[in-house]
Design an enzyme around this catalytic site. Structure first.
Site, mmCIF file in Angstrom:
data_model
loop_
_atom_site.group_PDB
_atom_site.id
_atom_site.type_symbol
_atom_site.label_atom_id
_atom_site.label_comp_id
_atom_site.label_asym_id
_atom_site.label_seq_id
_atom_site.Cartn_x
_atom_site.Cartn_y
_atom_site.Cartn_z
ATOM 1 N N CYS A 231 8.287 2.636 5.314
ATOM 2 C CA CYS A 231 8.683 1.367 4.696
ATOM 3 C C CYS A 231 10.122 1.353 4.196
ATOM 4 O O CYS A 231 10.940 0.569 4.669
ATOM 5 C CB CYS A 231 7.737 1.024 3.548
ATOM 6 S SG CYS A 231 6.044 0.700 4.066
ATOM 7 N N LEU B 221 0.833 -1.200 0.000
ATOM 8 C CA LEU B 221 0.000 0.000 0.000
ATOM 9 C C LEU B 221 0.867 1.249 0.000
ATOM 10 O O LEU B 221 1.805 1.360 0.785
ATOM 11 C CB LEU B 221 -0.905 0.018 1.239
ATOM 12 C CG LEU B 221 -1.761 -1.223 1.477
ATOM 13 C CD1 LEU B 221 -2.569 -1.048 2.757
ATOM 14 C CD2 LEU B 221 -2.673 -1.494 0.299
#
Length: 437
Positions: free
Chosen positions: A263, A153
């Site tokens: 991330c 995502l």
């Protein structure tokens, strides 16, 4: 299906809301009672476009609920997703799996029958094996299958990414678990979203490899941008020229101040540590991490040079307006944002910093308490000697350049995201500096 999501942060909340929108009954669990109370009241703990409406609709439909009671939520679930944080461990850079293993033990104590436990959190290779060991040790009386199902995502576009994914990766060693996961993702399968079934360790590595490759593309084009400036080329044209090659593609080839967020920084570092543990060093990823770290401070120096071209006077006493603080637009995430290093370099040089960000200022205030936070771009620029665009929010793409120049004391604009055409900015009276042009 009955789905329980352990962790109601970014991944857990978005995934839970989307699963409930597919028609599943979803319970989102979190230990933070304040967060659960806020969610029950319709207040989102994160900024993600469209999330508040999606949550409200599915709560109203009775498909999405929130609780702090993990045991009750897990007891009758068909699938239990672990979506807790896996931050970089302080000191060595390995992923900290404390929360994953704590959740695993709590799940083991709560299950009442055959269950599929799914690691949605980003975890190093072999984590699923350890989760399975814990479950077998704690509950040898019940068959609990463990699956890896990494998320892909993008913050700011997460709902669209979940509902229209490039691929769904499922790592499973158990045929029953594969069947459960097919049912979980059946709505997407009917829409012909590709589902890739692989081994559990392969699935875990796919996530890290994907993020490391994307981080490499960002870092590559940033180094090419430096070369462009040195030789008189335009990095945006270079990016278009190579991006039209289908083998390369145009995405993640936008020069800027480096990658940040939840991330890429921690995942590239965790991949390095895993490779070291197995005696297979990843030199390319090592270089990516190193170049990205130095890139952010270099962008601070770029702003300093724009204010003091010959390097003789310094910028002590100068005021810089920083537009954009989050690591990317359409999120309130400040984790490893380039602005942190950029602002610190300006403060270290003696400048005063005035800043504005549409969503990230509350989070930024705890990280950067020594700057002034403003209510808009023009307020931040008032009396400033320079303005720097650090995050490419849409609101910064259509500024009234003449009005902006009119409220400033100086005339320097440093566009770290190449939002504007140089001629447009220069005609408004600015001394313009961009990246790789």
């Amino acid at each position: 299906m009955r789905i329980t999501m352990i962790g109601s942060g970014y991944v857990g909340l978005v995934s839970g809301a989307c699963f409930s929108d597919f028609g599943h009954d979803v319970i989102c669990v979190d230990k933070d009672a304040t967060k659960i109370d806020a969610l029950k009241a319709g207040r989102m703990p994160i900024f993600e476009p469209g999330l508040d409406g999606l949550v409200a609709a599915n709560v109203a439909a009775g498909r999405l609920t929130f609780t702090t009671d993990l045991a009750a939520a897990v007891a009758d679930a068909d699938a239990v997703f672990i979506a807790v944080g896996t931050p970089s461990r302080r000191g060595d850079g390995h992923a900290d799996l404390t929360y994953v293993f704590e959740a695993t033990r709590e799940i083991a104590a709560a299950v009442t029958g055959p269950t599929v436990v799914v690691t949605k959190s980003t975890v190093p290779v072999g984590t699923g094996d350890r989760v399975e060991e814990i479950l077998r040790e704690e509950r040898p009386d019940i068959h609990i299958a463990v699956v890896s199902n990494p998320e892909f995502l993008r913050e700011g576009a997460a709902i669209g990414d979940f509902k229209r994914p490039d691929r769904i990766v499922i790592g499973a060693e158990d045929e029953r678990a594969r069947g459960v996961m097919r049912d979980v993702y059946r709505p997407l399968y009917l829409n012909e979203s590709p589902i890739l079934f692989v081994g559990r360790r392969t699935s875990e590595l796919i996530k890290y490899a994907a993020n490391a490759f994307l981080a490499t593309k960002i870092t590559f084009i940033n180094e090419i941008a430096d070369l462009c400036e040195a030789v008189g080329a335009d990095v945006q044209d270079v990016s278009r020229g190579i991006g039209l090659d289908n083998r390369i593609g145009a995405k993640f080839l936008h020069a800027g101040p480096g990658y940040g967020g939840s991330c890429f920084p921690k995942d590239t570092l965790a991949l390095l540590k895993t490779a070291e543990d197995f005696g297979t060093p990843t030199r390319i990823v090592e270089a990516v991490v190193s170049v990205n770290d130095t890139r952010k401070r270099a962008m601070g120096r770029k702003i300093i040079k724009a204010l003091d071209e010959d390097g003789t006077h310094g910028i002590k006493g100068k005021t810089v307006a920083v537009l954009g603080l989050t690591f990317k637009p359409n999120t309130d995430d400040m984790r490893d944002a380039p602005s942190l290093a950029i602002v610190q370099s300006l403060l270290d040089a003696g400048a005063t910093v005035r800043a504005y960000d549409p969503e990230g200022m509350d989070a930024a205030k705890a990280m950067m308490p020594d700057i002034t936070y403003c209510n808009g771009a023009y307020e931040a620029a008032t009396g400033a000697d320079a303005v720097a665009i650090v995050t490419e929010w849409d609101t910064f793409r259509a500024l009234d350049l003449k009005r902006l120049a009119g409220v400033m004391a100086g005339n320097v604009m440093v566009d770290l995201r190449n939002v504007y055409r140089p001629g447009d900015v220069e005609r408004a009276g600015f001394a313009y500096s961009s990246v790789g042009r």
